[in-house]
Scaffold this motif. Sequence first.
Motif, PDB file in Angstrom:
ATOM      1  N   ALA A 218       0.940  -0.975   0.133  1.00 42.40           N
ATOM      2  CA  ALA A 218       0.073   0.040   0.019  1.00 42.40           C
ATOM      3  C   ALA A 218       0.649   1.358   0.068  1.00 42.40           C
ATOM      4  O   ALA A 218       1.791   1.128   0.729  1.00 42.40           O
ATOM      5  CB  ALA A 218      -0.832  -0.138   1.201  1.00 42.40           C
ATOM      6  N   PRO A 219       0.420   2.354  -0.910  1.00 41.43           N
ATOM      7  CA  PRO A 219       1.516   3.618  -0.716  1.00 41.43           C
ATOM      8  C   PRO A 219       1.384   4.212   0.464  1.00 41.43           C
ATOM      9  O   PRO A 219       2.402   5.112   0.544  1.00 41.43           O
ATOM     10  CB  PRO A 219       0.645   4.498  -1.799  1.00 41.43           C
ATOM     11  N   GLY A 220       0.556   3.992   1.640  1.00 39.75           N
ATOM     12  CA  GLY A 220       0.482   4.793   2.854  1.00 39.75           C
ATOM     13  C   GLY A 220      -0.531   3.998   3.644  1.00 39.75           C
ATOM     14  O   GLY A 220      -0.866   2.819   3.402  1.00 39.75           O
ATOM     15  N   PRO A 221      -0.845   4.710   4.909  1.00 36.45           N
ATOM     16  CA  PRO A 221      -1.799   3.929   5.640  1.00 36.45           C
ATOM     17  C   PRO A 221      -3.364   3.740   4.857  1.00 36.45           C
ATOM     18  O   PRO A 221      -3.569   4.718   4.029  1.00 36.45           O
ATOM     19  CB  PRO A 221      -2.127   4.823   6.766  1.00 36.45           C
ATOM     20  N   ILE A 222      -3.922   2.773   5.185  1.00 35.33           N
ATOM     21  CA  ILE A 222      -5.357   2.430   4.449  1.00 35.33           C
ATOM     22  C   ILE A 222      -6.183   2.837   5.779  1.00 35.33           C
ATOM     23  O   ILE A 222      -6.202   2.531   6.857  1.00 35.33           O
ATOM     24  CB  ILE A 222      -5.487   1.202   4.493  1.00 35.33           C
ATOM     25  N   LEU A 223      -6.785   3.917   5.504  1.00 31.38           N
ATOM     26  CA  LEU A 223      -7.674   4.742   6.334  1.00 31.38           C
ATOM     27  C   LEU A 223      -9.259   4.518   6.103  1.00 31.38           C
ATOM     28  O   LEU A 223      -9.689   4.594   5.055  1.00 31.38           O
ATOM     29  CB  LEU A 223      -7.494   6.115   6.269  1.00 31.38           C
ATOM     30  N   GLY A 224      -9.962   3.907   7.223  1.00 23.81           N
ATOM     31  CA  GLY A 224     -11.339   3.751   7.185  1.00 23.81           C
ATOM     32  C   GLY A 224     -11.761   2.900   6.139  1.00 23.81           C
ATOM     33  O   GLY A 224     -11.139   2.135   5.237  1.00 23.81           O
ATOM     34  N   PRO A 225     -13.182   2.720   5.844  1.00 24.67           N
ATOM     35  CA  PRO A 225     -13.726   1.828   4.907  1.00 24.67           C
ATOM     36  C   PRO A 225     -13.478   2.148   3.555  1.00 24.67           C
ATOM     37  O   PRO A 225     -13.466   1.239   2.623  1.00 24.67           O
ATOM     38  CB  PRO A 225     -15.338   1.574   5.384  1.00 24.67           C
ATOM     39  N   GLU A 226     -13.476   3.558   3.491  1.00 22.57           N
ATOM     40  CA  GLU A 226     -13.123   3.724   1.973  1.00 22.57           C
ATOM     41  C   GLU A 226     -11.858   3.405   1.687  1.00 22.57           C
ATOM     42  O   GLU A 226     -11.588   3.150   0.453  1.00 22.57           O
ATOM     43  CB  GLU A 226     -13.480   5.575   1.846  1.00 22.57           C
ATOM     44  N   GLY A 227     -10.567   3.630   2.680  1.00 20.45           N
ATOM     45  CA  GLY A 227      -9.426   3.291   2.111  1.00 20.45           C
ATOM     46  C   GLY A 227      -9.334   1.659   1.753  1.00 20.45           C
ATOM     47  O   GLY A 227      -8.522   1.219   1.092  1.00 20.45           O
ATOM     48  N   VAL A 228     -10.241   1.062   2.773  1.00 22.87           N
ATOM     49  CA  VAL A 228      -9.857  -0.270   2.714  1.00 22.87           C
ATOM     50  C   VAL A 228     -10.819  -0.818   1.223  1.00 22.87           C
ATOM     51  O   VAL A 228     -10.291  -1.580   0.292  1.00 22.87           O
ATOM     52  CB  VAL A 228     -11.088  -1.240   3.759  1.00 22.87           C
ATOM     53  N   ARG A 229     -11.860  -0.040   0.858  1.00 19.55           N
ATOM     54  CA  ARG A 229     -12.304  -0.513  -0.487  1.00 19.55           C
ATOM     55  C   ARG A 229     -11.699   0.086  -1.442  1.00 19.55           C
ATOM     56  O   ARG A 229     -11.300  -0.800  -2.467  1.00 19.55           O
ATOM     57  CB  ARG A 229     -13.515   0.435  -0.846  1.00 19.55           C
ATOM     58  N   GLN A 230     -10.876   1.013  -1.484  1.00 23.93           N
ATOM     59  CA  GLN A 230      -9.868   1.334  -2.673  1.00 23.93           C
ATOM     60  C   GLN A 230      -8.661   0.287  -2.749  1.00 23.93           C
ATOM     61  O   GLN A 230      -8.308   0.123  -3.772  1.00 23.93           O
ATOM     62  CB  GLN A 230      -9.302   2.887  -2.310  1.00 23.93           C
ATOM     63  N   THR A 231      -8.136  -0.162  -1.495  1.00 22.27           N
ATOM     64  CA  THR A 231      -7.261  -1.104  -1.580  1.00 22.27           C
ATOM     65  C   THR A 231      -7.793  -2.485  -2.179  1.00 22.27           C
ATOM     66  O   THR A 231      -6.875  -3.183  -2.842  1.00 22.27           O
ATOM     67  CB  THR A 231      -6.655  -1.173   0.038  1.00 22.27           C
ATOM     68  N   LEU A 232      -8.797  -2.898  -1.627  1.00 20.98           N
ATOM     69  CA  LEU A 232      -9.550  -3.993  -2.429  1.00 20.98           C
ATOM     70  C   LEU A 232      -9.722  -3.930  -3.756  1.00 20.98           C
ATOM     71  O   LEU A 232      -9.555  -4.938  -4.619  1.00 20.98           O
ATOM     72  CB  LEU A 232     -10.818  -4.273  -1.555  1.00 20.98           C
ATOM     73  N   ASP A 233     -10.126  -2.787  -4.193  1.00 16.94           N
ATOM     74  CA  ASP A 233     -10.455  -2.605  -5.764  1.00 16.94           C
ATOM     75  C   ASP A 233      -9.193  -2.549  -6.424  1.00 16.94           C
ATOM     76  O   ASP A 233      -9.282  -3.357  -7.513  1.00 16.94           O
ATOM     77  CB  ASP A 233     -11.133  -1.077  -5.924  1.00 16.94           C
ATOM     78  N   THR A 234      -8.037  -2.163  -5.836  1.00 22.44           N
ATOM     79  CA  THR A 234      -6.904  -2.428  -6.684  1.00 22.44           C
ATOM     80  C   THR A 234      -6.364  -3.870  -6.474  1.00 22.44           C
ATOM     81  O   THR A 234      -6.021  -4.323  -7.649  1.00 22.44           O
ATOM     82  CB  THR A 234      -5.843  -1.442  -5.769  1.00 22.44           C
ATOM     83  N   LEU A 235      -6.427  -4.541  -5.272  1.00 22.51           N
ATOM     84  CA  LEU A 235      -6.188  -5.908  -5.313  1.00 22.51           C
ATOM     85  C   LEU A 235      -6.893  -6.740  -6.254  1.00 22.51           C
ATOM     86  O   LEU A 235      -6.316  -7.620  -6.898  1.00 22.51           O
ATOM     87  CB  LEU A 235      -6.144  -6.201  -3.916  1.00 22.51           C
TER      88      LEU A 235
END
Length: 145
Positions: free
Chosen positions: A40-57
Amino acid sequence: MAEEDNIQIAQQQIAALNARDLDQYLSRIDASYVGESETAPGPILGPEGVRQTLDTLLGAFPDLHLEAEQILASGDHVIVRLRLTATHKGTFAGIAPTNRSVSWRGCNVVELRNGKAIQARVYADNASLFQQLGVLSLPKATAAG
């Protein structure tokens, strides 16, 4: 919550990801959540950050499948050892799609409060993953003689 409940939450989260039920998965992520991962490029913050991370993965590995090898709980913490399998179909960590089938292991350490994740740290065997993707070469180990 009881440790058994926390183990059940971890199992439900794995099932939700494997079913691609992101709304169900995100319902167990607290608004105060902070996650960390080497990719991850930085901290994953809150549900929206998790959604973005999962969308990328999932964009990179659309057929990603997680299999729990071990789940341990201690107080408000759950540790999940995973085997991940997938096909590399999209860009991941700057690596263009290779269409290679990959399998690697990871470990997720999660802190829960009131049934929701508030903090997590993913430790993954990225060296193995990157070797399988063809972007990392490591020397073969030799036996001491």
